[in-house]
Design an enzyme around this catalytic site. Structure first.
Site, PDB file in Angstrom:
ATOM      1  CD  GLU B  89      -1.577  -0.256   3.554  1.00 12.44           C
ATOM      2  OE1 GLU B  89      -2.120  -1.354   3.712  1.00 12.44           O
ATOM      3  OE2 GLU B  89      -1.894   0.778   4.159  1.00 12.44           O
ATOM      4  CB  CYS B 121      -2.311  -5.626   5.950  1.00 12.32           C
ATOM      5  SG  CYS B 121      -2.041  -4.037   6.726  1.00 12.32           S
ATOM      6  CB  THR B 162       2.165  -0.619  14.837  1.00 11.17           C
ATOM      7  OG1 THR B 162       0.976   0.052  14.363  1.00 11.17           O
ATOM      8  CG2 THR B 162       2.013  -0.954  16.300  1.00 11.17           C
ATOM      9  CG  HIS B 244      -2.060  -8.890   9.355  1.00 11.52           C
ATOM     10  ND1 HIS B 244      -0.949  -8.316   8.785  1.00 11.52           N
ATOM     11  CD2 HIS B 244      -2.839  -7.853   9.785  1.00 11.52           C
ATOM     12  CE1 HIS B 244      -1.053  -7.004   8.863  1.00 11.52           C
ATOM     13  NE2 HIS B 244      -2.187  -6.686   9.472  1.00 11.52           N
TER      14      HIS B 244
END
Lengths: 133, 356, 397
Positions: B89, B121, B162, B244
């Site tokens: 992305e 993601c 993050t 993930h």
């Protein structure tokens, strides 16, 4: 806006493709079509391994347009394992940690960009060999 | 569809991972720096630190290094690669493929497919899913899939702790050459607006706690349970699992819900040390796990992409892993190669300073 | 072979000429040279310029300057060889006169650095490098000098401070030059605290760039006596090239073009380094001063810096250099620099150098380098009636 001048050099920039002189065997980077040593025609392509060592280096604090955002950055003469010297930035290393003779390897990084809307120029830089394999 | 066994995604020809390579840039921003800047250091932090790309790095340069690592492991002629697919992305160009630059740099051009993938993601595993189909159908001998990001987080937002840089390249080929055979996969998607970035927006927006139960957990569980049911397996059959990892807590909880232990997810749980590498997050967990897995081990990987969906994969590691593993730097080497930076340096490296 | 002499010289101050355009700068130098000579009869104009196309967005300087100087119709062209443009323009004038087709030629070096500000100047300077393989890596002229200097320091076990003598000498001499940019002394402790430009090169190793113009008028030596009370002879002239990119040199510490052109020019003049009384060299960086002294035979490789340490480059030393401040303190006016050197040598040989005078100067050497040494232009100047110790070899001028 500059487009074709970078595009046409993509194999040199991405893969260190130079030449080998069929007459005297010397390896040339950048490619130049006429051997630097014996002046014979040299058009046979040769891909360098990208391994070398730092022959000389400088850290630049006063940058030309297109490079201001990277200051300070280090430009070196890298002696390639196959012989020639190449002018290239060092990356992934702090200026104070660079040493003469330091072994380095080629990586592909962003070199500059042609303004905020122009082409991004990618090409070779070198970094200290620290990762194994 | 209720017959999950028949709906497993399986190829006609057996395929596997024939090469893999990770990349993590060397800069690390401690979460405490973000906390110090925006909460006076009072808030809790979701991870220890996150990986930040340097000034000369982007998804193109990072993908090239990961791809070269994958090729060094596979030891194949790059001209045999018939697809170079990069999921991200953070593609440097809005229009102009990352993948053609990567394909050119690794010597795969011109007789190849190339495309960029986007699904928040899970763009990386989406590319991988497609590569599996490409090779499994016989259309290609090798296909290269990459999940790589230099993720964006709005200054002061929870995601700023993050949102990280890194990812991995996964080269798909025939099962006979594989370091890990792909047993089956399963994809599960719905229209769930938990996180997005509008076309010209600099930073993404998200639905806070809406990103949890109805988004991450629903899709992770949906894909994982369908895959496990179809394969008639449970968590106990697997040595390792990767979910993930937007933070440390979510994958730990997903693992627990599916019956996986902390030990099973530990090798691939990298977010506490490198952050959420978005499209790279699941696949770099996979490369870290392949770096330590033993022949015969089973690995489950479940990605998650906002918007929303999950891809689940089941791998069986082969003997070949032992010969291939050391031909390129391991994921852990990239993680331990680290240079701490402060918040000020981070704002410079990530172009957050207003210059004009 | 026709001998060529200088019959007129002129220069402007080297500084930031905010209120003066490129064409005016050139004209002021030309006007001074015309006043100095006893002629206004110019057949051809050679303009030395490095960056007008980039910095002033003005090319086609031959026609521009011929027109502006009231010489419309005259043959006029621009000569470009990076920093050596001015000296290369003189070289073209010498060849033209020797051809017999041009009687009297005007050489004007002009550079207008201040039409742009900030990184645009660095960007323009980088055009003198190999764009595809040096400049694209963010290299600059200072960076190339730094690469040479780092290697030199490493090879010979030296420190930056070992180069201080070059800059201190230049500043000392410039104090007496009203045309100089920097007329203050440079104490050693200040040199040591120089701001880094491209490590190890500091602000005090590097010549400051500024605006300036210098002009000389040349003609056949036989006619020169009628057109000047004190003509100065161009006894030797040569231009040589080396690889444009530093990385292509066999030895980055050997200025091959400098050596080649110096040997040719001195051979033509019938002289050796031992017979040279002063040397206006290209001290754009202190390392280039050391390497030029070595290339031209004044010191063995690795020992050029010792001449500065030992005080041999002062006005009363063995080989005075930068006698009016050199590039370092008079200032580096790009493509005009090579003509400034000639003007200054002429003043020395005419005995008009005042406080900067090298006693008894009768033979001088001027050498201008383009870029990192890709071009080198060397001229030997003598007083008009000088008899060389060896027979001049004019077969390959």
């Amino acid at each position: 806006m500059e487009v074709s001048r970078h595009w046409r050099l993509r194999t040199q920039r991405y893969s260190l493709v130079g030449e080998i002189c069929p007459n005297c065997g010397v390896k040339l980077f950048p490619p130049r079509d006429v051997c630097l040593e014996c002046e014979a025609p040299a058009k046979e392509l040769f891909t360098f391994t990208g391994l070398g060592e730092v022959y000389s280096y400088t850290t630049i604090y006063d940058a030309p347009a297109g490079f201001e955002r990277y200051v300070p950055y280090t430009v070196a003469l890298v002696k390639l394992a196959e012989g020639p010297l190449v002018t290239a930035q060092l990356t992934d290393v702090a200026a104070e940690d660079v040493q003469m003779g330091m072994p380095v390897e080629m990586v592909t990084r962003k070199l500059t960009e042609d303004g905020p809307e122009g082409m991004i120029v990618y090409g070779y830089k070198f970094r200290p060999i620290s990762l194994t394999a | 569809m209720n017959d999950t066994q028949n709906s497993l995604m399986k190829t006609d020809k057996p395929v596997g991972i024939v090469g893999y390579g990770a990349y993590v840039p060397r800069f690390r921003l401690p979460a405490s720096e973000v906390s110090k800047m925006w909460t006076g250091g009072t808030g809790g932090v979701p991870i220890q630190e996150k990986a930040v790309n340097g000034l000369d790095e982007d998804v193109v340069s990072m993908s090239i290094e990961a791809a070269r690592n994958a090729l060094n492991r596979a030891e194949i002629d790059p001209q045999l690669i018939r697809a170079v697919w990069v999921g991200s992305e953070s593609h440097p160009y809005a229009v102009k493929p990352t993948s053609t630059i990567v394909a050119e740099a690794i010597g795969a051009v011109p007789h190849t497919q190339a495309a960029d993938w986007e699904f928040a993601c899970k763009a990386g595993t989406e590319a991988m899913q497609a590569a599996i189909g490409f090779v499994g159908s016989g259309m290609a001998r090798y296909a290269l899939s990459i999940g790589m990001d230099t993720a964006q987080g709005r200054p002061g937002d929870a995601l700023e702790y993050t949102a990280a840089a890194g990812g991995a390249a996964i080269l798909i080929g025939s099962a006979a050459e594989a370091v890990a055979i792909i047993e089956a996969s399963y994809s599960f998607v719905t229209d769930t607006p938990d996180f997005w970035r509008r076309a010209h927006a600099q930073y993404p927006s998200h639905g806070d706690r809406f990103t949890g139960e109805p988004a991450y957990f629903k899709h992770i569980m949906g894909a994982a349970e369908a895959l496990l049911t179809g394969l008639e397996r449970t968590a106990a059959d697997y040595q390792w699992a990767i979910f993930h990892q937007p933070n440390a807590k979510f994958p730990e909880r997903a693992a627990e819900m599916l019956g996986f232990s902390k030990a099973q997810i530990q090798p691939g749980l990298l977010s506490p040390r490198i952050g959420n590498t978005y499209a790279g997050s699941a696949v770099i967990g996979l490369t870290a796990t392949l770096d330590i897995a033993q022949p015969g081990d089973l690995i489950l990987m479940v990605s998650y992409g906002s918007g929303a969906g999950s891809d689940a994969f089941s791998f069986r590691v082969t003997d070949h892993i032992l010969a291939v593993r050391d031909r390129a730097p391991k994921t852990e080497e990239y993680i331990t190669r680290r240079q701490l930076i402060d918040y000020a340096t981070y704002t410079r490296y990530r172009d957050k300073l207003k210059m004009a | 072979m026709t001998n060529v002499s200088i019959i007129g010289i002129g220069q402007t101050e080297v500084r930031e000429h905010w209120d003066t355009s490129l064409r005016h700068l050139a004209w002021y130098a030309i006007e001074a040279a015309l006043d100095d000579a006893i002629t206004t009869d110019i057949d051809a104009i050679y303009v030395g310029n490095m960056l007008a196309g980039s910095l002033s967005r003005q090319d086609h300087l031959g026609a521009l300057i011929a027109d502006f100087a009231g010489m419309r119709g005259r043959e006029a062209i621009t000569v470009e060889a990076a920093d050596a443009s001015g000296a290369a323009a003189l070289r073209q004038a010498v060849l033209a006169i020797q051809s017999g087709l041009v009687q009297t030629a005007l050489v004007v070096g002009v550079e207008k650095m201040t039409d742009q500000t900030g990184s645009a100047i660095g960007h323009a300077l980088a055009t003198t490098l190999d764009q595809d393989y040096e400049a694209v890596q963010g290299a600059t002229p200072a960076a190339l000098a730094a690469l040479m200097m780092r290697r030199y320091l490493h090879t010979y076990g030296l420190q930056l401070a070992d180069f201080a003598g070059f800059s201190i000498n230049a500043h000392r001499n410039a104090a007496h030059n009203p045309y100089a940019l920097f007329r203050h002394p440079l104490p050693p402790e200040r040199f040591a605290a120089g701001t880094l430009v491209a490590a190890p090169v500091t602000l005090f190793d590097q010549a400051p760039l500024a605006d300036g113009a210098a002009a000389v008028i040349v003609t056949h030596s036989e006619r020169a006596m009628d057109m000047s009370p004190h003509p100065v002879r161009i006894a030797g002239s040569a231009l040589a090239t080396d690889t444009l990119a530093l990385h292509d040199r066999r030895d980055i510490l050997w200025l091959a073009a400098a050596a080649e052109s110096a040997q040719k020019a001195m051979r033509h003049a019938g002289i050796t380094p031992a017979g040279i009384h002063l040397f206006e060299l290209h001290d754009a960086y202190t390392i280039l001063a050391a390497l030029s002294l070595e290339a031209c035979g004044f010191a063995p490789p690795g020992q050029g810096w010792q001449l500065a340490r030992d005080g041999q480059i002062g006005l009363d030393g063995r080989i005075p250099i930068s006698t009016f401040g050199g590039l370092k303190a008079r200032g580096h006016a790009g493509g005009a620099t090579g003509v400034y050197q000639i003007v200054e040598l002429a003043r020395q040989l005419r005995g008009e150098a005042g406080e900067c005078q090298v006693p008894g100067a009768r033979v001088g050497l001027a050498q201008s380098l383009g870029g990192s040494g890709g071009t080198a232009v060397t001229h030997v100047l003598t007083i008009d009636n000088f008899q060389p110790p060896f027979s001049a070899q004019a077969d390959r001028f």
